[in-house]
Design an enzyme around this catalytic site. Structure first.
Site, PDB file in Angstrom:
ATOM      1  N   GLY A  75      53.631  15.975 104.630  1.00 52.82           N
ATOM      2  CA  GLY A  75      54.444  14.755 104.684  1.00 52.82           C
ATOM      3  C   GLY A  75      54.852  14.465 103.263  1.00 52.82           C
ATOM      4  O   GLY A  75      54.022  14.067 102.451  1.00 52.82           O
ATOM      5  N   HIS A  76      56.085  14.732 102.923  1.00 56.00           N
ATOM      6  CA  HIS A  76      56.567  14.585 101.540  1.00 56.00           C
ATOM      7  C   HIS A  76      57.525  13.400 101.464  1.00 56.00           C
ATOM      8  O   HIS A  76      58.512  13.345 102.183  1.00 56.00           O
ATOM      9  CB  HIS A  76      57.263  15.873 101.078  1.00 56.00           C
ATOM     10  CG  HIS A  76      56.330  17.043 101.018  1.00 56.00           C
ATOM     11  ND1 HIS A  76      56.717  18.289 100.613  1.00 56.00           N
ATOM     12  CD2 HIS A  76      55.002  17.147 101.309  1.00 56.00           C
ATOM     13  CE1 HIS A  76      55.677  19.107 100.652  1.00 56.00           C
ATOM     14  NE2 HIS A  76      54.629  18.438 101.085  1.00 56.00           N
ATOM     15  N   LYS A 113      54.401  15.579  95.517  1.00 53.88           N
ATOM     16  CA  LYS A 113      55.276  16.751  95.349  1.00 53.88           C
ATOM     17  C   LYS A 113      56.711  16.437  95.752  1.00 53.88           C
ATOM     18  O   LYS A 113      57.663  16.869  95.106  1.00 53.88           O
ATOM     19  CB  LYS A 113      54.746  17.918  96.207  1.00 53.88           C
ATOM     20  CG  LYS A 113      53.350  18.354  95.831  1.00 53.88           C
ATOM     21  CD  LYS A 113      52.798  19.393  96.774  1.00 53.88           C
ATOM     22  CE  LYS A 113      52.509  18.895  98.173  1.00 53.88           C
ATOM     23  NZ  LYS A 113      51.430  17.902  98.267  1.00 53.88           N
ATOM     24  N   ASP A 125      49.176  15.517  98.959  1.00 54.44           N
ATOM     25  CA  ASP A 125      49.735  14.169  98.772  1.00 54.44           C
ATOM     26  C   ASP A 125      49.792  13.735  97.315  1.00 54.44           C
ATOM     27  O   ASP A 125      49.712  12.549  97.001  1.00 54.44           O
ATOM     28  CB  ASP A 125      48.932  13.125  99.576  1.00 54.44           C
ATOM     29  CG  ASP A 125      48.919  13.452 101.053  1.00 54.44           C
ATOM     30  OD1 ASP A 125      49.929  13.994 101.532  1.00 54.44           O
ATOM     31  OD2 ASP A 125      47.905  13.179 101.709  1.00 54.44           O
ATOM     32  N   GLN A 178      50.831  20.845 101.006  1.00 55.10           N
ATOM     33  CA  GLN A 178      49.382  20.658 100.851  1.00 55.10           C
ATOM     34  C   GLN A 178      49.021  20.740  99.357  1.00 55.10           C
ATOM     35  O   GLN A 178      49.838  20.403  98.532  1.00 55.10           O
ATOM     36  CB  GLN A 178      48.601  21.706 101.684  1.00 55.10           C
ATOM     37  CG  GLN A 178      48.678  21.493 103.181  1.00 55.10           C
ATOM     38  CD  GLN A 178      49.972  21.961 103.814  1.00 55.10           C
ATOM     39  OE1 GLN A 178      50.373  23.092 103.641  1.00 55.10           O
ATOM     40  NE2 GLN A 178      50.623  21.095 104.558  1.00 55.10           N
TER      41      GLN A 178
HETATM   42  P1  GDP Z   1      53.348  14.730  98.802  1.00 57.43           P
HETATM   43  O1  GDP Z   1      52.807  15.133 100.126  1.00 57.43           O
HETATM   44  O2  GDP Z   1      52.690  15.468  97.668  1.00 57.43           O
HETATM   45  O3  GDP Z   1      54.844  14.824  98.715  1.00 57.43           O
HETATM   46  O4  GDP Z   1      52.950  13.182  98.608  1.00 57.43           O
HETATM   47  P2  GDP Z   1      53.068  12.029  99.737  1.00 57.43           P
HETATM   48  O5  GDP Z   1      54.481  11.675  99.906  1.00 57.43           O
HETATM   49  O6  GDP Z   1      52.286  12.375 100.935  1.00 57.43           O
HETATM   50  O7  GDP Z   1      52.243  10.856  99.027  1.00 57.43           O
HETATM   51  C1  GDP Z   1      52.605  10.358  97.798  1.00 57.43           C
HETATM   52  C2  GDP Z   1      52.837   8.844  97.941  1.00 57.43           C
HETATM   53  O8  GDP Z   1      52.861   8.249  96.665  1.00 57.43           O
HETATM   54  C3  GDP Z   1      54.183   8.499  98.561  1.00 57.43           C
HETATM   55  O9  GDP Z   1      54.063   7.324  99.288  1.00 57.43           O
HETATM   56  C4  GDP Z   1      55.086   8.307  97.353  1.00 57.43           C
HETATM   57  O10 GDP Z   1      56.190   7.457  97.609  1.00 57.43           O
HETATM   58  C5  GDP Z   1      54.126   7.656  96.390  1.00 57.43           C
HETATM   59  N1  GDP Z   1      54.355   7.923  94.966  1.00 57.43           N
HETATM   60  C6  GDP Z   1      54.771   9.066  94.373  1.00 57.43           C
HETATM   61  N2  GDP Z   1      54.710   8.954  93.035  1.00 57.43           N
HETATM   62  C7  GDP Z   1      54.233   7.701  92.771  1.00 57.43           C
HETATM   63  C8  GDP Z   1      53.902   7.007  91.570  1.00 57.43           C
HETATM   64  O11 GDP Z   1      54.042   7.498  90.455  1.00 57.43           O
HETATM   65  N3  GDP Z   1      53.417   5.728  91.716  1.00 57.43           N
HETATM   66  C9  GDP Z   1      53.251   5.144  92.933  1.00 57.43           C
HETATM   67  N4  GDP Z   1      52.766   3.920  92.974  1.00 57.43           N
HETATM   68  N5  GDP Z   1      53.544   5.785  94.068  1.00 57.43           N
HETATM   69  C10 GDP Z   1      54.009   7.055  93.999  1.00 57.43           C
HETATM   70  P1  IMO Z   2      51.131  17.420 101.978  1.00 61.58           P
HETATM   71  O1  IMO Z   2      52.107  18.563 101.905  1.00 61.58           O
HETATM   72  C1  IMO Z   2      47.007  16.135 102.612  1.00 61.58           C
HETATM   73  C2  IMO Z   2      44.599  18.509 105.379  1.00 61.58           C
HETATM   74  C3  IMO Z   2      44.186  17.793 106.642  1.00 61.58           C
HETATM   75  C4  IMO Z   2      42.851  18.469 106.905  1.00 61.58           C
HETATM   76  C5  IMO Z   2      43.112  19.906 106.491  1.00 61.58           C
HETATM   77  C6  IMO Z   2      43.471  20.829 107.642  1.00 61.58           C
HETATM   78  O2  IMO Z   2      51.720  16.166 102.472  1.00 61.58           O
HETATM   79  O3  IMO Z   2      50.393  17.271 100.686  1.00 61.58           O
HETATM   80  P2  IMO Z   2      45.676  21.144 109.108  1.00 61.58           P
HETATM   81  O4  IMO Z   2      46.400  20.188 109.995  1.00 61.58           O
HETATM   82  O5  IMO Z   2      46.504  21.712 108.013  1.00 61.58           O
HETATM   83  O6  IMO Z   2      44.950  22.205 109.878  1.00 61.58           O
HETATM   84  O7  IMO Z   2      44.506  20.258 108.427  1.00 61.58           O
HETATM   85  O8  IMO Z   2      44.196  19.862 105.573  1.00 61.58           O
HETATM   86  N1  IMO Z   2      46.057  18.519 105.106  1.00 61.58           N
HETATM   87  C7  IMO Z   2      46.649  17.724 104.214  1.00 61.58           C
HETATM   88  N2  IMO Z   2      46.138  16.746 103.430  1.00 61.58           N
HETATM   89  N3  IMO Z   2      48.319  16.459 102.510  1.00 61.58           N
HETATM   90  C8  IMO Z   2      48.832  17.451 103.264  1.00 61.58           C
HETATM   91  O9  IMO Z   2      50.103  17.879 103.121  1.00 61.58           O
HETATM   92  C9  IMO Z   2      47.997  18.106 104.193  1.00 61.58           C
HETATM   93  N4  IMO Z   2      48.182  19.095 105.100  1.00 61.58           N
HETATM   94  C10 IMO Z   2      46.983  19.339 105.635  1.00 61.58           C
HETATM   95  O10 IMO Z   2      44.058  16.421 106.428  1.00 61.58           O
HETATM   96  O11 IMO Z   2      41.881  17.956 106.030  1.00 61.58           O
HETATM   97 MG    MG Z   3      51.914  14.249 101.803  1.00 63.14          MG
END
Ligand code: GDP
Ligand code: IMO
Ligand code: MG
Length: 425
Positions: A39-40, A15, A12, A224
């Site tokens: 979840g991107h 990416k 998270d 991840q």
């Molecule tokens: P990913 O899994 O690495 O793609 O990241 P996620 O989407 O799960 O979580 C990142 C969260 O931070 C999302 O809600 C994005 O919209 C938000 N986000 C990304 N970059 C920034 C930033 O620079 N500032 C803020 N405030 N939010 C951001």
């Molecule tokens: P993105 O791509 C954050 C974590 C789960 C748990 C562990 C194992 O959005 O960054 P799983 O369901 O893969 O067997 O869970 O890995 N986990 C993540 N945490 N971002 C993710 O994906 C994750 N995918 C798995 O919370 O701790």
């Molecule tokens: Mg994510």
């Protein structure tokens, strides 16, 4: 030029946003591992997209999207995502390819994930319950695996699934007293999946090699984070795939030397969802402040994320194992308003100071973070477009991270939107 984008923390990191930005100058975006546990998020203007299986390049018209062999594909989620984008005017008909060798997540995998987590009680891993571990376990075990190519031969898949279900049903009944799963139900879903997805199935390794030979540029999108890597992360509190950039060659059949640049994505602090050690965690007002200001709730499960200070020891480790050239540092805006910021620059373990991250969780649990204090800033930086626009203390914070990690920060996030990114040369 081929580039890999990978998370340096526990997922998270943002990416999705970085991939979306760089996809503007790329022909192809490849997901090389993980499944719908990811979840991107991509935010364009007022529109928000949360992608679980489709590469984040999918929201840009004209970008080819590849789901490579090491991704575990949940067909129901993928079809839902394709349809969801179509409803928003984004068609993938001619620009999605799914590896014939990618393994398939079926309902019994999700059931197994859930039953196991429930039965473990306090000992549970805190998975996303998306069937990821059970599907990868079947892949490694081989005898009971289903791959995308199996959708091309339904009578054979029917035969295979009967053997698989006989085994799974015995296991689930004995271990958890669970009700049996019927072959008819599973096959009925599989027929629908096959109808929708077979047109996208092919040998993506061959396709990618031809594309690269033609000079097309490829973005490899990690899912991840490196610290959740099965082999190099904080086992057993990891996911079941090679989530670091080490997963690229095995994950799509493109050798590491064909990738010119590796970009590591990190937040300006650290978060983690699920169980496992987290040395810089702040279970206090600071952690709460970051969680609320940064909206730190899971994109896939909605769970509150654990929050803490930036851990340079952990990030530097991910940089080392992942051959990272440069950093994208996101969520710098979220730290605004905190009087003092702490940066973890070393650990003390059993009375000895170290800057090398121990992935072994017993040693990690004994690690005491050694912090450097830095002054915070109150200014709203969400409209900053250049590094010079940032308050002096924010600049100093970024520079200190560069020094501790030994790599340049080339991108800085100041808000969730595509446009809220400072590109530094
Ligand atoms: P990913 O899994 O690495 O793609 O990241 P996620 O989407 O799960 O979580 C990142 C969260 O931070 C999302 O809600 C994005 O919209 C938000 N986000 C990304 N970059 C920034 C930033 O620079 N500032 C803020 N405030 N939010 C951001
Ligand atoms: P993105 O791509 C954050 C974590 C789960 C748990 C562990 C194992 O959005 O960054 P799983 O369901 O893969 O067997 O869970 O890995 N986990 C993540 N945490 N971002 C993710 O994906 C994750 N995918 C798995 O919370 O701790
Ligand atoms: Mg994510």
């Amino acid at each position: 030029m081929n580039t890999c984008i990978v998370g340096l923390q526990w997922g998270d990191e943002g990416k999705g946003k970085v991939v979306d930005l760089l996809a503007e100058d790329s022909d192809i975006v490849v997901r090389y591992g993980g499944g719908s546990n990811a979840g991107h998020t991509v935010v364009i203007g007022e529109e928000r997209f949360a992608l679980h299986l489709l590469p984040s390049g999918s929201v840009r018209a004209g970008v080819m999207c590849v789901i490579a062999n090491a991704v575990v594909v949940d067909p129901a989620v993928l079809i839902g995502e394709i349809d969801g984008l179509a409803l928003r005017g984004i068609a993938l008909t001619d620009r999605l390819l799914i590896s014939e060798n990618a393994h398939v997540v079926l309902d019994y995998h999700k059931r197994e994930d859930q039953l196991r987590e429930e039965s473990l009680g306090k000992e549970k891993l805190g998975t996303t319950v998306r069937g990821i571990g059970p599907c990868y376990a079947d892949k490694v075990g081989r005898s009971y695996a289903v791959r995308m190519s199996d959708f091309c031969n339904l009578p054979e898949l029917d035969r295979k699934l009967r053997t698989i279900l006989a085994y799974k049903n015995k296991l689930f009944a004995a271990l958890y007293g669970a009700e049996p799963i019927s072959i008819e139900t599973v096959m009925a879903s599989c027929r629908q999946y096959a109808e929708r997805l077979v047109p996208f199935v092919r040998d993506t390794t061959e396709w990618l090699h031809h594309a690269i030979a033609r000079g097309q540029s490829v973005l490899f999108e990690g899912a991840q984070g490196s610290l959740l890597d099965l082999d190099h992360g904080t086992f057993p509190y990891v996911t079941s795939s090679n989530a670091s950039s080490l997963g690229v060659p095995a994950g799509c059949g493109v050798p590491a030397r064909m990738i010119e640049k590796y970009i590591g994505v990190a937040k300006a602090y650290t978060t983690r969802v699920g169980a496992g050690p987290f040395p810089t965690e702040q279970e206090n007002e600071t952690g709460q402040y970051i969680r609320e200001k940064g909206h730190e709730y899971g994109t896939t499960t909605g769970r509150p994320r654990r929050c803490g200070w930036f851990d340079a020891v952990a990030a530097a480790y991910s940089v080392k194992i992942g051959s990272i050239d440069a950093l994208a540092l996101l969520h710098l805006d979220t730290l605004g308003g905190l009087k003092k910021l702490s940066l973890c620059s070393a650990y003390e373990i059993d009375g000895r100071r170290t800057t090398f991250f121990p992935a072994n969780i017993d040693r990690l649990a004994r690690a005491k973070p050694i912090y450097e204090q830095m002054a915070g800033w109150d200014e709203d930086i969400s409209q900053a477009t250049t590094f010079e626009d940032l308050p002096a203390n924010a600049q100093a914070y970024v520079r200190r991270i560069e020094t501790l990690i030994g790599k340049p920060v080339e991108m800085i996030g100041v808000g969730p939107k595509r446009s809220q990114t400072i590109i530094r040369k």
